[in-house]
Write a protein that holds these residues in place. Structure first.
Motif, PDB file in Angstrom:
ATOM      1  N   UNK A 111       0.830  -1.212   0.000  1.00  0.00           N
ATOM      2  CA  UNK A 111       0.000   0.000   0.000  1.00  0.00           C
ATOM      3  C   UNK A 111       0.863   1.259   0.000  1.00  0.00           C
ATOM      4  N   UNK A 112       0.458   2.211  -0.818  1.00  0.00           N
ATOM      5  CA  UNK A 112       1.166   3.485  -0.901  1.00  0.00           C
ATOM      6  C   UNK A 112       0.191   4.620  -0.606  1.00  0.00           C
ATOM      7  N   UNK A 113       0.557   5.525   0.309  1.00  0.00           N
ATOM      8  CA  UNK A 113      -0.293   6.696   0.507  1.00  0.00           C
ATOM      9  C   UNK A 113      -0.243   7.573  -0.740  1.00  0.00           C
ATOM     10  N   UNK A 114      -1.398   8.066  -1.146  1.00  0.00           N
ATOM     11  CA  UNK A 114      -1.496   8.911  -2.336  1.00  0.00           C
ATOM     12  C   UNK A 114      -1.687  10.355  -1.879  1.00  0.00           C
ATOM     13  N   UNK A 115      -0.754  11.198  -2.298  1.00  0.00           N
ATOM     14  CA  UNK A 115      -0.813  12.625  -1.982  1.00  0.00           C
ATOM     15  C   UNK A 115      -1.072  13.403  -3.263  1.00  0.00           C
ATOM     16  N   UNK A 116      -1.721  14.541  -3.120  1.00  0.00           N
ATOM     17  CA  UNK A 116      -1.942  15.452  -4.233  1.00  0.00           C
ATOM     18  C   UNK A 116      -1.154  16.719  -3.950  1.00  0.00           C
ATOM     19  N   UNK A 117      -0.450  17.188  -4.975  1.00  0.00           N
ATOM     20  CA  UNK A 117       0.276  18.451  -4.868  1.00  0.00           C
ATOM     21  C   UNK A 117      -0.741  19.566  -5.050  1.00  0.00           C
ATOM     22  N   UNK A 118      -1.063  20.220  -3.959  1.00  0.00           N
ATOM     23  CA  UNK A 118      -2.094  21.266  -3.983  1.00  0.00           C
ATOM     24  C   UNK A 118      -1.566  22.622  -4.395  1.00  0.00           C
ATOM     25  N   UNK A 119      -0.372  22.933  -3.944  1.00  0.00           N
ATOM     26  CA  UNK A 119       0.087  24.303  -4.156  1.00  0.00           C
ATOM     27  C   UNK A 119       1.601  24.340  -4.251  1.00  0.00           C
ATOM     28  N   UNK A 120       2.080  24.988  -5.280  1.00  0.00           N
ATOM     29  CA  UNK A 120       3.481  25.386  -5.347  1.00  0.00           C
ATOM     30  C   UNK A 120       3.481  26.839  -5.770  1.00  0.00           C
ATOM     31  N   UNK A 121       4.252  27.628  -5.081  1.00  0.00           N
ATOM     32  CA  UNK A 121       4.268  29.055  -5.384  1.00  0.00           C
ATOM     33  C   UNK A 121       5.116  29.305  -6.621  1.00  0.00           C
ATOM     34  N   UNK A 122       4.579  30.030  -7.597  1.00  0.00           N
ATOM     35  CA  UNK A 122       5.381  30.333  -8.779  1.00  0.00           C
ATOM     36  C   UNK A 122       6.608  31.149  -8.397  1.00  0.00           C
ATOM     37  N   UNK A 123       7.673  30.897  -9.109  1.00  0.00           N
ATOM     38  CA  UNK A 123       8.899  31.642  -8.872  1.00  0.00           C
ATOM     39  C   UNK A 123       8.957  32.841  -9.815  1.00  0.00           C
TER      40      UNK A 123
ATOM     41  N   UNK B  42      14.271   5.085   1.808  1.00  0.00           N
ATOM     42  CA  UNK B  42      13.205   6.056   1.586  1.00  0.00           C
ATOM     43  C   UNK B  42      11.871   5.453   1.977  1.00  0.00           C
ATOM     44  N   UNK B  43      10.924   6.332   2.245  1.00  0.00           N
ATOM     45  CA  UNK B  43       9.534   5.954   2.477  1.00  0.00           C
ATOM     46  C   UNK B  43       8.782   6.191   1.163  1.00  0.00           C
ATOM     47  N   UNK B  44       8.249   5.141   0.527  1.00  0.00           N
ATOM     48  CA  UNK B  44       7.580   5.328  -0.761  1.00  0.00           C
ATOM     49  C   UNK B  44       6.167   5.872  -0.605  1.00  0.00           C
ATOM     50  N   UNK B  45       5.842   6.827  -1.452  1.00  0.00           N
ATOM     51  CA  UNK B  45       4.511   7.432  -1.521  1.00  0.00           C
ATOM     52  C   UNK B  45       4.219   7.710  -2.994  1.00  0.00           C
ATOM     53  N   UNK B  46       2.984   7.998  -3.308  1.00  0.00           N
ATOM     54  CA  UNK B  46       2.642   8.473  -4.643  1.00  0.00           C
ATOM     55  C   UNK B  46       2.283   9.945  -4.532  1.00  0.00           C
ATOM     56  N   UNK B  47       2.713  10.727  -5.501  1.00  0.00           N
ATOM     57  CA  UNK B  47       2.394  12.149  -5.543  1.00  0.00           C
ATOM     58  C   UNK B  47       1.777  12.462  -6.895  1.00  0.00           C
ATOM     59  N   UNK B  48       0.562  12.957  -6.863  1.00  0.00           N
ATOM     60  CA  UNK B  48      -0.166  13.317  -8.073  1.00  0.00           C
ATOM     61  C   UNK B  48      -0.069  14.824  -8.296  1.00  0.00           C
ATOM     62  N   UNK B  49       0.173  15.199  -9.552  1.00  0.00           N
ATOM     63  CA  UNK B  49       0.184  16.608  -9.948  1.00  0.00           C
ATOM     64  C   UNK B  49      -0.938  16.764 -10.967  1.00  0.00           C
ATOM     65  N   UNK B  50      -2.167  17.019 -10.505  1.00  0.00           N
ATOM     66  CA  UNK B  50      -3.326  17.008 -11.406  1.00  0.00           C
ATOM     67  C   UNK B  50      -3.226  17.968 -12.582  1.00  0.00           C
ATOM     68  N   UNK B  51      -2.642  19.154 -12.360  1.00  0.00           N
ATOM     69  CA  UNK B  51      -2.576  20.135 -13.454  1.00  0.00           C
ATOM     70  C   UNK B  51      -1.759  19.634 -14.635  1.00  0.00           C
ATOM     71  N   UNK B  52      -0.858  18.703 -14.400  1.00  0.00           N
ATOM     72  CA  UNK B  52      -0.006  18.177 -15.468  1.00  0.00           C
ATOM     73  C   UNK B  52      -0.361  16.737 -15.840  1.00  0.00           C
ATOM     74  N   UNK B  53      -1.438  16.212 -15.256  1.00  0.00           N
ATOM     75  CA  UNK B  53      -1.798  14.810 -15.482  1.00  0.00           C
ATOM     76  C   UNK B  53      -0.584  13.924 -15.239  1.00  0.00           C
ATOM     77  N   UNK B  54       0.050  14.132 -14.087  1.00  0.00           N
ATOM     78  CA  UNK B  54       1.319  13.488 -13.788  1.00  0.00           C
ATOM     79  C   UNK B  54       1.228  12.748 -12.462  1.00  0.00           C
ATOM     80  N   UNK B  55       1.809  11.544 -12.440  1.00  0.00           N
ATOM     81  CA  UNK B  55       1.889  10.753 -11.218  1.00  0.00           C
ATOM     82  C   UNK B  55       3.347  10.391 -11.009  1.00  0.00           C
ATOM     83  N   UNK B  56       3.833  10.590  -9.780  1.00  0.00           N
ATOM     84  CA  UNK B  56       5.223  10.271  -9.472  1.00  0.00           C
ATOM     85  C   UNK B  56       5.299   9.368  -8.253  1.00  0.00           C
ATOM     86  N   UNK B  57       6.354   8.574  -8.207  1.00  0.00           N
ATOM     87  CA  UNK B  57       6.709   7.885  -6.980  1.00  0.00           C
ATOM     88  C   UNK B  57       7.521   8.888  -6.178  1.00  0.00           C
TER      89      UNK B  57
END
Length: 195
Positions: free
Chosen positions: A38-50, A120-135
């Motif tokens: 089992x992997x916890x699934x996280x969503x990237x909610x916010x990154x501040x533009x540079x 490392x501790x494995x998790x999934x990170x989703x970036x919905x705006x880019x239709x991207x899924x990462x380990x």
């Protein structure tokens, strides 16, 4: 070095097992399947533009939130699908069966991560705006499933298919990849109106 996976909440696993045992459940493959890793699934909610080009520093602390757990469904020695759970007001519940390229890509990324020299501790990170899924390979082995944000030294392994210009199955440090993602997500500058 071995990965340090988290233990999923018991109700999440029970909901997957109940869904798989149901006579009306969609079958990802003939024969028996078993939920594993089992992997916890996280969503990237916010990154501040540079402001300006990526400088190698983080554009601001990313904010993630735990949205579910994904269990790889194995038949024999390979993953044939995945089962997702979500948190509802009544607790963790089965959401849906996942099929397609991210299942095999996720399994491949986990095998790659097992060969890394650091734990490392494995998790999934989703970036919905880019239709991207990462380990997401999180360096804080003591963090709970809902705790922590991507650290600059954590690794992100984009799963295939990755967005154009981002190499799938190549580990990227968060400090290197996050500015690229920020640039992709940031709105395009407005051009002056025609005269």
């Amino acid at each position: 070095m071995p990965l340090h996976p988290l233990t999923a909440p018991a109700p999440a696993l029970r909901s997957v097992l109940a869904a798989l045992a149901s006579p009306t459940a969609p079958r990802p493959a003939p024969g028996s399947v078993r939920p594993e890793l089992p992997l916890p699934v996280h969503v990237l909610d916010r990154i501040r533009p540079h402001a300006g080009p990526p400088s190698g520093t983080l554009p601001g602390p990313p904010h993630t939130r735990l949205t579910g757990w994904r269990f790889l469904l194995h038949s024999g020695e390979r993953a044939v699908a995945a089962a997702d759970t979500v948190l509802t007001p009544d607790g963790w519940t089965f959401s849906h069966i996942v099929e397609g390229p991210y299942v095999a890509a996720g399994e491949r990324a986990l095998r790659q991560a097992e060969a890394l020299p650091a734990p490392y501790q494995p998790r999934l990170l989703s970036v919905p705006e880019l239709y991207m899924l990462t380990l997401w390979l999180h360096g804080d082995l003591d963090a709970g499933p809902a705790e922590g944000s991507p650290r600059p030294t954590d690794l992100l392994v984009p799963l295939a298919p990755a967005p154009p210009g981002i190499a799938a199955h190549r580990p990227h440090r968060v400090a290197e990849l996050l500015p690229v993602l920020t640039h992709r997500i940031a709105p395009a500058p407005l051009l002056g109106s025609p005269a």
